[in-house]
Write a protein that holds these residues in place. Structure first.
Motif, PDB file in Angstrom:
ATOM      1  N   ILE A   1     -42.111  -3.537  34.507  1.00 13.63           N
ATOM      2  CA  ILE A   1     -41.882  -2.255  33.831  1.00 13.63           C
ATOM      3  C   ILE A   1     -43.181  -1.449  33.821  1.00 13.63           C
ATOM      4  CG2 ILE A   1     -41.279  -1.143  31.654  1.00 13.63           C
ATOM      5  CD1 ILE A   1     -39.479  -3.598  31.121  1.00 13.63           C
ATOM      6  N   ARG A   2     -43.153  -0.309  34.475  1.00 14.95           N
ATOM      7  CA  ARG A   2     -44.330   0.544  34.590  1.00 14.95           C
ATOM      8  C   ARG A   2     -44.272   1.757  33.659  1.00 14.95           C
ATOM      9  NH1 ARG A   2     -42.416   0.228  39.574  1.00 14.95           N
ATOM     10  NH2 ARG A   2     -42.271   2.494  39.822  1.00 14.95           N
ATOM     11  N   HIS A   3     -43.068   2.215  33.339  1.00 10.01           N
ATOM     12  CA  HIS A   3     -42.936   3.483  32.626  1.00 10.01           C
ATOM     13  C   HIS A   3     -41.985   3.347  31.428  1.00 10.01           C
ATOM     14  CE1 HIS A   3     -44.917   4.904  36.141  1.00 10.01           C
ATOM     15  NE2 HIS A   3     -43.852   4.862  36.916  1.00 10.01           N
ATOM     16  N   ALA A   4     -42.561   3.274  30.234  1.00 14.64           N
ATOM     17  CA  ALA A   4     -41.773   3.281  28.995  1.00 14.64           C
ATOM     18  C   ALA A   4     -42.738   3.538  27.843  1.00 14.64           C
ATOM     19  CB  ALA A   4     -41.048   1.954  28.796  1.00 14.64           C
ATOM     20  N   GLY A   5     -42.260   4.294  26.853  1.00 11.91           N
ATOM     21  CA  GLY A   5     -43.112   4.596  25.709  1.00 11.91           C
ATOM     22  C   GLY A   5     -43.333   3.396  24.820  1.00 11.91           C
ATOM     23  N   ALA A   6     -42.256   2.774  24.370  1.00 11.24           N
ATOM     24  CA  ALA A   6     -42.311   1.554  23.560  1.00 11.24           C
ATOM     25  C   ALA A   6     -41.228   0.617  24.064  1.00 11.24           C
ATOM     26  CB  ALA A   6     -42.108   1.865  22.082  1.00 11.24           C
ATOM     27  N   ILE A   7     -41.549  -0.671  24.140  1.00 14.39           N
ATOM     28  CA  ILE A   7     -40.636  -1.659  24.687  1.00 14.39           C
ATOM     29  C   ILE A   7     -40.284  -2.658  23.593  1.00 14.39           C
ATOM     30  CG2 ILE A   7     -40.282  -3.376  26.503  1.00 14.39           C
ATOM     31  CD1 ILE A   7     -42.576  -1.992  28.055  1.00 14.39           C
ATOM     32  N   PHE A   8     -39.008  -2.806  23.319  1.00  6.58           N
ATOM     33  CA  PHE A   8     -38.500  -3.680  22.266  1.00  6.58           C
ATOM     34  C   PHE A   8     -37.860  -4.897  22.931  1.00  6.58           C
ATOM     35  CE2 PHE A   8     -38.804   0.598  20.829  1.00  6.58           C
ATOM     36  CZ  PHE A   8     -39.232   0.522  19.509  1.00  6.58           C
ATOM     37  N   LEU A   9     -38.431  -6.062  22.685  1.00  5.78           N
ATOM     38  CA  LEU A   9     -38.053  -7.264  23.416  1.00  5.78           C
ATOM     39  C   LEU A   9     -37.064  -8.125  22.634  1.00  5.78           C
ATOM     40  CD1 LEU A   9     -41.578  -8.375  24.712  1.00  5.78           C
ATOM     41  CD2 LEU A   9     -39.911  -6.925  25.868  1.00  5.78           C
ATOM     42  N   GLY A  10     -35.925  -8.407  23.243  1.00  8.59           N
ATOM     43  CA  GLY A  10     -34.999  -9.372  22.683  1.00  8.59           C
ATOM     44  C   GLY A  10     -33.883  -8.767  21.856  1.00  8.59           C
ATOM     45  N   ARG A  11     -32.912  -9.597  21.581  1.00  9.78           N
ATOM     46  CA  ARG A  11     -31.690  -9.133  20.912  1.00  9.78           C
ATOM     47  C   ARG A  11     -31.916  -8.759  19.447  1.00  9.78           C
ATOM     48  NH1 ARG A  11     -28.636 -10.661  25.127  1.00  9.78           N
ATOM     49  NH2 ARG A  11     -28.955 -12.732  26.037  1.00  9.78           N
ATOM     50  N   HIS A  12     -32.940  -9.315  18.816  1.00  8.59           N
ATOM     51  CA  HIS A  12     -33.158  -9.069  17.388  1.00  8.59           C
ATOM     52  C   HIS A  12     -34.093  -7.891  17.112  1.00  8.59           C
ATOM     53  CE1 HIS A  12     -31.022 -12.679  16.098  1.00  8.59           C
ATOM     54  NE2 HIS A  12     -31.588 -13.301  17.121  1.00  8.59           N
ATOM     55  N   THR A  13     -34.680  -7.322  18.155  1.00 14.02           N
ATOM     56  CA  THR A  13     -35.689  -6.282  17.952  1.00 14.02           C
ATOM     57  C   THR A  13     -35.060  -4.899  18.068  1.00 14.02           C
ATOM     58  OG1 THR A  13     -37.224  -7.818  19.012  1.00 14.02           O
ATOM     59  CG2 THR A  13     -38.040  -5.615  18.539  1.00 14.02           C
ATOM     60  N   ALA A  14     -34.480  -4.439  16.979  1.00 16.39           N
ATOM     61  CA  ALA A  14     -33.865  -3.107  16.966  1.00 16.39           C
ATOM     62  C   ALA A  14     -34.941  -2.036  17.034  1.00 16.39           C
ATOM     63  CB  ALA A  14     -33.034  -2.933  15.702  1.00 16.39           C
ATOM     64  N   GLU A  15     -34.678  -0.989  17.784  1.00 12.74           N
ATOM     65  CA  GLU A  15     -35.623   0.126  17.897  1.00 12.74           C
ATOM     66  C   GLU A  15     -35.945   0.719  16.535  1.00 12.74           C
ATOM     67  OE1 GLU A  15     -37.070   4.007  17.824  1.00 12.74           O
ATOM     68  OE2 GLU A  15     -34.981   3.513  17.330  1.00 12.74           O
ATOM     69  N   ALA A  16     -34.987   0.714  15.621  1.00  8.60           N
ATOM     70  CA  ALA A  16     -35.196   1.298  14.301  1.00  8.60           C
ATOM     71  C   ALA A  16     -36.364   0.643  13.563  1.00  8.60           C
ATOM     72  CB  ALA A  16     -33.922   1.180  13.466  1.00  8.60           C
ATOM     73  N   LEU A  17     -36.625  -0.637  13.829  1.00  4.63           N
ATOM     74  CA  LEU A  17     -37.765  -1.300  13.188  1.00  4.63           C
ATOM     75  C   LEU A  17     -39.075  -0.643  13.618  1.00  4.63           C
ATOM     76  CD1 LEU A  17     -36.663  -5.045  13.594  1.00  4.63           C
ATOM     77  CD2 LEU A  17     -36.234  -3.470  11.673  1.00  4.63           C
TER      78      LEU A  17
END
Length: 440
Positions: free
Chosen positions: A353-369
């Motif tokens: 992954i080269r281009h992303a602002g924030a990367i949330f890893l895994g099923r439990h990591t909701a972006e809202a956190l």
């Protein structure tokens, strides 16, 4: 009861196998972050008025756009004591939540602090870099459709950690409505001055200064189309963080995450506004169908149903790809603000992954956190700008000065090289200045 078809969201369905996929994807992603000539003209008029008439124009435009009737800047100025009172007056649960979020954000950003450095060459020449915080930063906090205390923390705490001497916050208060959570967050984040002004007029006041509002060195924080246009207009007079577009989320699913979870993750960005973008990518058609079913089943229970529905219908999509490799290609093509890797072993994806602002890893990591309290900054590049931009951080509130100290021998050695290059550019004074230091 309404017919089922009448309440289903009109989601766009795309497949990488379609002949016209690339054109369809381009249309889906198209977004102009700053508006056209008419908005630009209005913004220019506001900026010119504030620049030339200062407080008078700031009061005039604030009264007009926020429906107020103030007569002097004292009515648009909040003291640090007022910020403390807001924090002290919150229910204990809210104070604890704000304090917990602030602590985590501060801890994360402490790790970002760069250090000054230097090295000494064999002839005694010293070269290095000095890290210097900005003198004054301006924080813009939205105050229209919703209030964002989290935005205060995310913008002001990195500035505080960076060592900025003074943090000035502007926040509009339409109809005079102050949000106590926003003020309490400003207290926790170490904001020094708060002015209850917004829009292009607030940006102009921060950029050029008025009799009351001090001129800042950099303006950060999101806002509406007028704020974005004004930030672009004053760039060069002051620094800015970015021209932010609508919020975005790209969710990658391998078919193993609960569909209801993914539907709500998509909603979490779509509810920001009608122009927000929520996209799901997967290679299991049955799972994509299950997520769509969850979207239609859960949407009627959402408080901001109308906004979510419009957002998903106009800019949302469900994309079927062939495999993990195609999903990675889409990630780097889209360069999303928020990327959720709702897959098994998500850490194995990072190398690709080269281009992303924030990367949330895994099923439990909701972006809202990440929006509130995980720690990393939620001010992120949008509209594909993650190809060349980064999240807001401590480094945005610091600048670097190069350090050069030549020994006599070093100046002599470098002088010979500089002389040749300068004479090649026909810059004789440059050459002779360097030659004066050459040891014969």
């Amino acid at each position: 009861m309404a017919d089922k078809a009448s309440v289903d969201v009109a989601l766009t369905h795309l497949s990488t196998a379609d002949a016209n996929f690339e054109a369809s994807l381009n249309r889906l992603l198209a977004w102009e972050g700053v508006s056209g000539a008419e908005v630009q003209r209005r913004v220019d008029d506001i900026i010119n008025a504030v620049r030339t008439r200062g407080d008078e124009a700031l009061i005039e435009t604030t009264n007009r756009f926020d429906r107020l009737a103030v007569t002097h800047m004292g009515e648009l100025t909040l003291s640090k004591e007022r910020l403390r009172q807001a924090f002290d007056g919150l229910p204990q649960e809210q104070r604890d939540a704000l304090a917990h979020a602030a602590e985590r954000i501060r801890t994360y950003h402490e790790y970002q602090k760069p250090q000054s450095w230097h090295y000494t060459e064999s002839d005694g020449t010293v070269l290095g870099q000095q890290i210097i915080p900005l003198d004054r930063a301006g924080i813009y906090v939205p105050g229209g459709k919703a209030a964002y205390p989290s935005s205060v923390l995310m913008n002001a705490i990195p500035a505080q950690v960076a060592g900025v001497r003074e943090i000035v916050m502007v926040v509009p208060t339409p109809d005079g409505m102050l949000n106590e959570l926003v003020l309490a967050a400003a207290h926790l984040a170490g904001v020094d001055q708060v002015f209850t002004v917004g829009g292009a007029q607030a940006v102009a006041a921060l950029a050029y200064g008025t009799q009351t509002v001090p001129r800042v060195d950099k303006i950060v924080g999101p806002g509406n189309i007028y704020v974005a246009t004004a930030k672009r207009a004053v760039f060069g007079q002051v620094g800015i963080d970015m021209i932010a577009g609508p919020s975005e989320i790209l969710v990658i699913t391998d078919g193993g995450t609960e569909p209801d979870w993914l539907a709500m993750d998509l909603f979490s960005q779509a509810e920001h506004d009608e122009d927000a973008q929520a996209i799901l990518v997967g290679w299991e058609q049955a799972h994509i169908d299950a997520v769509e079913e969850a979207i239609n089943r859960l949407l009627p229970g959402m408080e901001r149903e109308a906004i979510i529905r419009q957002s998903l219908a106009s800019r949302g999509a469900l994309i079927l790809c062939q495999d993990r490799a195609e999903a990675v290609e889409l990630i780097n093509r889209i360069a999303p603000e928020h990327l959720e890797l709702s897959v098994a072993e998500p850490e194995r994806w990072l190398v690709d992954i080269r281009h992303a602002g924030a990367i949330f890893l895994g099923r439990h990591t909701a972006e809202a956190l990440g929006d509130y309290c995980a720690g990393p900054n939620h001010v992120l590049p949008t509209s594909g700008t993650a190809r060349f931009s980064s999240p807001l951080g401590v480094y945005d509130f610091q600048k670097r000065s190069s350090i050069i100290q030549c020994s006599a021998q070093g100046a002599s050695t470098l002088g010979r090289t500089a002389s040749v290059l300068a004479r090649g550019e026909s810059l004789t004074a440059h050459a002779r200045s360097a030659e004066n230091r050459i040891i014969s």
